[in-house]
Design an enzyme around this catalytic site. Structure first.
Site, short mmCIF file in Angstrom:
data_model
loop_
_atom_site.label_atom_id
_atom_site.label_comp_id
_atom_site.label_asym_id
_atom_site.label_seq_id
_atom_site.Cartn_x
_atom_site.Cartn_y
_atom_site.Cartn_z
N ASP A 205 -29.48 6.96 4.86
CA ASP A 205 -29.82 8.24 4.21
C ASP A 205 -31.26 8.66 4.44
OD1 ASP A 205 -27.71 7.72 1.27
OD2 ASP A 205 -27.27 8.30 3.33
N ARG B 59 -28.00 19.71 -3.12
CA ARG B 59 -26.98 18.75 -3.54
C ARG B 59 -27.63 17.45 -4.04
NH1 ARG B 59 -22.57 17.33 0.53
NH2 ARG B 59 -22.17 16.00 -1.28
N LYS C 180 -29.13 10.31 -7.45
CA LYS C 180 -27.82 10.97 -7.25
C LYS C 180 -26.75 9.91 -7.07
CE LYS C 180 -26.55 12.58 -3.00
NZ LYS C 180 -25.26 12.07 -2.53
N ASN C 181 -27.02 8.92 -6.20
CA ASN C 181 -25.97 7.97 -5.83
C ASN C 181 -25.74 6.88 -6.86
OD1 ASN C 181 -25.61 9.55 -3.62
ND2 ASN C 181 -26.57 8.15 -2.17
N CYS D 62 -17.08 14.94 6.81
CA CYS D 62 -18.17 15.92 6.75
C CYS D 62 -18.91 15.82 8.10
CB CYS D 62 -19.10 15.62 5.57
SG CYS D 62 -19.93 14.05 5.74
N ARG E 40 -15.44 9.72 7.43
CA ARG E 40 -15.46 9.26 6.04
C ARG E 40 -14.08 8.86 5.51
NH1 ARG E 40 -20.34 11.54 3.80
NH2 ARG E 40 -20.27 9.84 2.30
C1 EPZ Z 1 -22.41 6.27 -0.02
O1 EPZ Z 1 -21.36 6.95 0.68
C2 EPZ Z 1 -23.48 7.31 -0.29
N1 EPZ Z 1 -22.95 8.38 -1.12
C3 EPZ Z 1 -23.98 7.90 1.03
O2 EPZ Z 1 -25.04 8.80 0.72
C4 EPZ Z 1 -24.53 6.75 1.88
O3 EPZ Z 1 -24.93 7.27 3.13
C5 EPZ Z 1 -23.45 5.68 2.08
O4 EPZ Z 1 -22.98 5.23 0.79
C6 EPZ Z 1 -23.98 4.48 2.85
O5 EPZ Z 1 -25.05 3.92 2.16
C7 EPZ Z 1 -22.85 8.17 -2.46
O6 EPZ Z 1 -23.18 7.12 -2.98
C8 EPZ Z 1 -22.33 9.32 -3.28
P1 EPZ Z 1 -19.59 3.92 2.63
P2 EPZ Z 1 -19.93 6.20 0.94
O7 EPZ Z 1 -18.25 3.86 2.04
O8 EPZ Z 1 -19.60 5.39 -0.24
C9 EPZ Z 1 -16.94 3.72 6.56
C10 EPZ Z 1 -26.24 10.82 0.77
O9 EPZ Z 1 -26.84 11.43 1.65
N2 EPZ Z 1 -15.80 3.60 5.64
O10 EPZ Z 1 -20.55 2.79 2.43
O11 EPZ Z 1 -18.97 7.22 1.41
C11 EPZ Z 1 -17.54 5.13 6.51
O12 EPZ Z 1 -16.82 5.99 7.36
C12 EPZ Z 1 -24.88 10.20 1.05
O13 EPZ Z 1 -26.67 10.67 -0.41
C13 EPZ Z 1 -14.54 3.35 6.15
O14 EPZ Z 1 -14.35 3.24 7.37
O15 EPZ Z 1 -20.35 5.26 2.16
C14 EPZ Z 1 -18.95 4.91 6.98
O16 EPZ Z 1 -18.97 4.89 8.40
C15 EPZ Z 1 -24.43 10.43 2.49
N3 EPZ Z 1 -13.48 3.24 5.30
C16 EPZ Z 1 -19.30 3.53 6.43
O17 EPZ Z 1 -18.04 2.89 6.12
C17 EPZ Z 1 -13.64 3.36 3.95
O18 EPZ Z 1 -12.63 3.24 3.21
C18 EPZ Z 1 -20.15 3.56 5.18
O19 EPZ Z 1 -19.41 4.25 4.19
C19 EPZ Z 1 -14.93 3.62 3.44
C20 EPZ Z 1 -16.00 3.72 4.30
#
Ligand code: EPZ
Length: 420
Positions: free
Chosen positions: A304, A396, A22-23, A116, A121
């Site tokens: 995850d 999902r 998915k990711n 969420c 996020r």
């Molecule tokens: C990706 O989400 C994945 N989703 C998530 O998988 C996964 O948990 C996450 O990466 C971490 O590995 C997809 O790839 C579609 P991040 P993403 O930006 O990109 C903070 C699943 O279950 N942050 O690495 O949204 C954020 O709040 C999903 O498949 C900021 O503060 O993750 C979080 O605490 C859930 N500012 C941390 O960084 C930003 O601009 C990690 O977020 C962006 C992120």
């Protein structure tokens, strides 16, 4: 509400081929609009998040169709650069179209992707990085407007955000000049996106462990690409085998993609063996508690899989500790596991799990994708019938958990809660 009924209490035994990621698929689908032509994606998972992304691409003017296991996207007709609020609200990954639309059109409008259950996020890193490439943003009544063709530049991500890394790569491919990104996420899904973009004709070079250089405006062309296996789905099924003390074979995976997971599985007593693209998971000798499971960006233990790991540790004798360092609110499944007899104490970003002999079957409710998977594992561990409400969350990211768990010998079925 659709639900899954699980008659648990016996070890999983069986084999399956793990679905596509998915990711990896979601950013690659966003990337397909960078080129005014056709992208063919093999092994694309048939999950609701992919369907949502397809709806978004079609709303922009793409034509998309399935042909057996392949998804064919023709982005030549893309004419819009605005994503409707209801589309964006359905899935946070719509934010990945920021970089792609700016790359193609030099402008975009998306509604702010909400938080969420697992966290707020925010997208501040996405916006700061794209601003460093010359894009101007304004936010107005819940929408984000971006203006300006990206141009080559330098940005060091203060945190290795997966989504921010992906958005910056998508914008940099069409930027005039060279872009150097440091502090990038290192998840296998980033590598998959870079491989897809390179297959399309982009000039992308890894300059260090977390550094990537993109030589923008290389001519792009039609391409075919195979989505890699989903390492989180693979880890979910490996943990389900551990939780039920079973013995399963999972095909289509590589040891590298499962970095961060394997050592903890072996530390808890699971025996792993790899033959070609097959991983055998053998937990028939039992499992023990883990003193510390800390979620980290890749190659650490993936956030995850945290909920699924927690469900397994509920019946691992001894006291285990889980520390969630990536998201601020990812212990949402604890209360449901406690309703099944688990002994879990949460304080701050840590949860202490005291293993019990057996979980009790119950009716529980999924509130997020991976929490739902964790409740299925708990149901497989418990004797009797567990009903997991909230199947839509699970669908999902998992193509067909009933099909897959049946292939592993489980007694599971889909149901509908008719309010009885
Ligand atoms: C990706 O989400 C994945 N989703 C998530 O998988 C996964 O948990 C996450 O990466 C971490 O590995 C997809 O790839 C579609 P991040 P993403 O930006 O990109 C903070 C699943 O279950 N942050 O690495 O949204 C954020 O709040 C999903 O498949 C900021 O503060 O993750 C979080 O605490 C859930 N500012 C941390 O960084 C930003 O601009 C990690 O977020 C962006 C992120």
């Amino acid at each position: 509400m659709c639900q899954i009924k699980v008659n648990g209490g016996r070890p999983l035994q069986g084999a399956l081929t793990v679905q596509g990621s998915k990711n990896a698929a979601l950013p690659i689908l966003a990337a397909s609009i960078l080129h005014e032509g056709v992208s063919v994606l093999h092994n694309c998972p048939r999950i609701s998040d992919v369907n949502t992304m397809i709806q978004i691409l079609e709303s922009l003017g793409c034509s998309v169709r399935w042909e057996r296991d392949a998804l064919i996207i023709d982005a030549s007709g893309v004419s819009r650069c605005q994503i409707e609020r209801e589309c964006a609200a359905k899935m946070r990954s719509s934010v990945l179209l920021l970089g792609a639309l700016l790359g193609r059109f030099g402008e975009c409008k998306i509604s702010y992707p909400g938080g969420c259950v697992i966290g707020k996020r925010p997208i501040d890193l996405h916006l700061r990085g794209l601003s460093a490439l010359g894009v101007a943003f304004r936010e107005e009544s819940g929408d984000v407007y971006g203006k300006g063709r990206p141009r080559g530049g330098y940005f060091c991500l203060p945190f290795c955000s997966v989504g921010a890394t992906e958005n910056l790569l998508l914008a940099a491919v069409c930027a005039k000049g060279v872009t150097v990104l440091q502090g990038c996420a290192r998840e296998p899904e980033i590598q998959a996106l870079c491989s897809f973009l390179s297959a399309m004709g982009a000039d992308i070079r890894r300059v260090s462990a977390d550094g990537i250089a993109v030589f923008g405006q290389a001519p792009l062309h039609d391409t075919e690409y195979t989505i890699p296996t989903d390492r989180i789905v693979a880890g979910t099924y490996a943990l389900a085998a551990a939780g039920t003390r079973g013995n399963v074979k999972l095909y289509g995976i590589s040891r590298t993609d499962l970095a961060g997971q394997l050592d903890l599985l072996e530390q808890m007593g699971v025996q792993l063996s790899f033959k070609k693209d097959c991983m055998e998971v053998d937990a028939r000798r039992g499992i023990c508690a883990l003193p510390l499971v800390r979620t980290c960006p890749y190659p650490g233990f993936p956030t995850d899989l945290q909920s699924q790991m927690m469900a397994v540790l509920c019946t691992a004798l001894g006291v285990s500790r889980i520390q969630e360092t990536v998201f601020e609110n990812r212990f949402g499944t604890v209360q449901e596991l406690i309703r099944m007899g688990a002994d879990i104490q949460v304080q701050g970003d840590c949860a202490w799990i005291t293993g019990t002999e057996m979980l009790q079957a119950a009716r529980v409710c999924a509130r997020d994708l991976r929490g739902g998977a964790a409740l299925l594992i708990a149901g497989l561990e418990a004797v009797g019938e567990t009903v997991v409400d909230g199947l839509s969350y699970i669908e999902r990211g998992y193509e067909d958990v009933c099909r897959d768990f049946r292939l592993l010998g489980a007694d599971v079925s889909k149901g509908k809660d008719n309010g009885g």
